[in-house]
Design an enzyme around this catalytic site. Structure first.
Site, PDB file in Angstrom:
ATOM      1  N   GLN A 202       9.525  -3.795  -6.971  1.00  0.00           N
ATOM      2  CA  GLN A 202      10.651  -4.202  -7.806  1.00  0.00           C
ATOM      3  C   GLN A 202      10.932  -5.695  -7.638  1.00  0.00           C
ATOM      4  OE1 GLN A 202      12.371  -2.548 -10.183  1.00  0.00           O
ATOM      5  NE2 GLN A 202      10.952  -0.842  -9.880  1.00  0.00           N
ATOM      6  N   GLU A 352      -5.916  -0.457   3.722  1.00  0.00           N
ATOM      7  CA  GLU A 352      -4.491  -0.736   3.972  1.00  0.00           C
ATOM      8  C   GLU A 352      -3.736   0.598   3.916  1.00  0.00           C
ATOM      9  OE1 GLU A 352      -0.889  -3.739   2.469  1.00  0.00           O
ATOM     10  OE2 GLU A 352      -2.589  -3.326   1.148  1.00  0.00           O
ATOM     11  N   HIS A 377      -7.027  -6.693   4.584  1.00  0.00           N
ATOM     12  CA  HIS A 377      -6.297  -5.860   5.554  1.00  0.00           C
ATOM     13  C   HIS A 377      -7.255  -5.063   6.443  1.00  0.00           C
ATOM     14  CE1 HIS A 377      -2.358  -6.865   4.023  1.00  0.00           C
ATOM     15  NE2 HIS A 377      -2.778  -6.595   2.789  1.00  0.00           N
TER      16      HIS A 377
END
Length: 503
Positions: A202, A352, A377
């Site tokens: 968001q 990840e 990652h």
């Protein structure tokens, strides 16, 4: 690309020790084992000069004092530890250290949100609305924008601030909507991965309308480079969505325009800062798209690679792995460059996750099948011994982002991060900061601190830091010749850093 050295003599020594275990252990063998194990870690074979040894002794003393503290920052959530890290003499030294390159960054989260609030939201024609889930959206427009679905009516911030008694309260609210950082209890605010990922996405949507406005975009990217440059980073590789840049009248530009703008700003910044080596970008698309959209994205990436060879590094997918589609679902699209004989390096996010045995958990193996140049990652790599062996033998480095992995709730105590074990065996690793502005950090020094103090413990030393900086250039997408030029430039900076700080 550098591949970690194999050490068959270590195995031979261990076998000799094992065959003699029926006798009383020899202290000399013990010392030899300790020395050899230390030599296997990242930077373990780096030979330090006299000045470097003096600086290393100073660092060791600092680290002893740091690890003895009751509030040990790597064992704490970064939001709680940030101010403690700021006051650390180790952190102060790391800020001065030339760190080479930052190879894992995302386009909308490299600039301190304070700059966005104070510099961007006060510009004319900046509109804001509030979504049904209490997030915010922005747009710059010369006239009242069209209503946005599931959002309140647009209001120009200039007019909203004019009506308010306490403008600071509004600014603080906007700031909180642009970063995950909170001074409240982070575990309570973000109790699960689902919650923190929803908030994370968001906030990126909120950032889009501010950053992608054409006049802001240019300044934003320049500001981002400035923040990393001030943190002694000399080279940047940036994951970019190449979203449409828009103008005040609502018109938009295509991805080629966006990429050209990155190129122009990079050249401008380098002209103004001759000791900055440059920027390359990795064209990225959200992994939640369908097969048709992915095919179109790969086609576009191949064209951009041809048209912008100097700045275009390759292709990746972004977004939460656990809720996205696995790499294998897109094998037809991802096979297009090879089928057509088009060089298209991949830099896949993979691993990840802490979900074992799922389709997503196979992304690490699939990334290697597609000959990824690096792994973003790679948190799950220790659970995949074959992938770990393949990545080591091929020299495929992990882009490790300590703070990101902790904030996104993959690991609580950074001393337990999987990269700690990988660095103890000198697996190819680079340290980066992913989305520093989203985490209330900046540049690269905070993540270097967590890696050096948290992953390495007392054993890691100046040689570890030096090797990590060298790795960031050796495992970059730069050509071999460019890497040599960058390393020579970095070495000069490193020598100055050592001479100025080795007392």
């Amino acid at each position: 690309m550098a591949v970690p050295l194999q050490r068959p003599h270590v195995v031979c020594l261990l076998l000799c020790c094992l065959t003699s275990c029926l006798s009383i252990p020899d202290p000399r063998q013990r010392d030899a084992l300790i020395h050899l194990e230390a030599s296997m870690q990242t930077g373990g074979q780096v030979v330090l000069s006299d000045a470097e040894q003096r600086l290393d002794a100073l660092l060791f003393k600092m680290k002893q004092e740091e690890t003895a503290k009751e509030d040990f920052p790597p064992a704490m959530h970064f939001f709680k530890a940030r101010d403690l890290i700021k006051g650390s003499p180790i952190f102060s030294l790391l800020q001065k250290m030339p760190k080479g390159g930052a190879l894992h960054l995302h386009d909308l989260a490299i600039v301190d949100v304070e700059w966005l609030v104070k510099n961007v939201t006060y510009r004319p024609y900046c509109y804001m609305c509030i979504t049904d889930n209490r997030s915010i959206r922005f747009i710059f427009s010369s006239q009242l924008p069209k209503p946005l679905q599931r959002c309140s009516p647009w209001i120009q911030l200039k007019h909203l601030r004019a009506k308010m008694v306490n403008v600071t309260e509004l600014d603080n609210s906007i700031r909180n909507n642009l970063t995950l950082y909170t001074d409240q209890e982070p575990e309570a605010v973000y109790p699960s991965q689902d919650v923190v990922w929803e908030a994370f996405e968001q906030k990126f949507l909120a950032l889009w309308g501010l950053v992608m406005y054409a006049p802001v975009f240019r300044e934003y990217f320049y500001q981002g480079l400035s923040e990393f440059y001030m943190d002694n980073v000399m080279y940047v590789e940036l994951r970019v969505l190449l979203a449409e840049i828009y103008e005040l009248d609502g018109s938009t530009h295509d991805s080629a325009f966006t990429l050209r703008t990155y190129q122009d700003i990079s050249r401008e910044f380098k002209a103004n800062h001759p000791d900055f080596f440059g920027v390359r970008v990795i064209f990225s698309i959200h992994r939640g798209v369908n097969a048709s959209v992915m095919t179109g994205a790969v086609e576009e990436a191949m064209k951009l690679q041809k048209d912008f060879p100097d700045i275009m590094a390759g292709f990746d997918m972004v977004g939460r792995e656990d809720s996205g589609k696995p790499l294998w679902d897109f094998r037809e699209a991802l096979s297009l460059p090879a089928e057509r004989g088009v060089p298209m390096p991949f830099f896949f996010h993979a691993g990840e996750t802490n979900l074992q045995g799922t389709e997503v958990d196979q992304n690490l193996l699939d990334a290697l099948l597609f000959n990824t140049s690096r792994i973003g990652h790679g948190f799950a790599l220790p659970r995949h011994p074959l992938a770990r062996d393949l990545s080591r033998r091929r020299g495929v480095a992990l882009e490790v982002c300590p703070i990101s992995n902790q904030v996104m709730k993959l690991v609580k105590d950074l001393r337990n991060h999987p990269a700690a074990g990988l660095m103890s065996e000198d697996h190819p690793v680079v340290i980066s900061s992913d989305d520093p502005a989203m985490f209330g950090a900046s540049g690269l020094s905070y993540d270097f601190y967590e890696a050096f103090v948290g992953f390495g413990g007392i054993r890691s030393h100046l040689g570890s830091l030096k090797q990590l900086a060298i790795n960031s250039i050796r495992y970059s997408s730069l050509t071999p010749q460019q890497q040599e030029e960058a390393l020579a430039q970095w070495q000069t900076k490193w020598n100055t850093f050592v001479s100025e700080n080795a007392f």
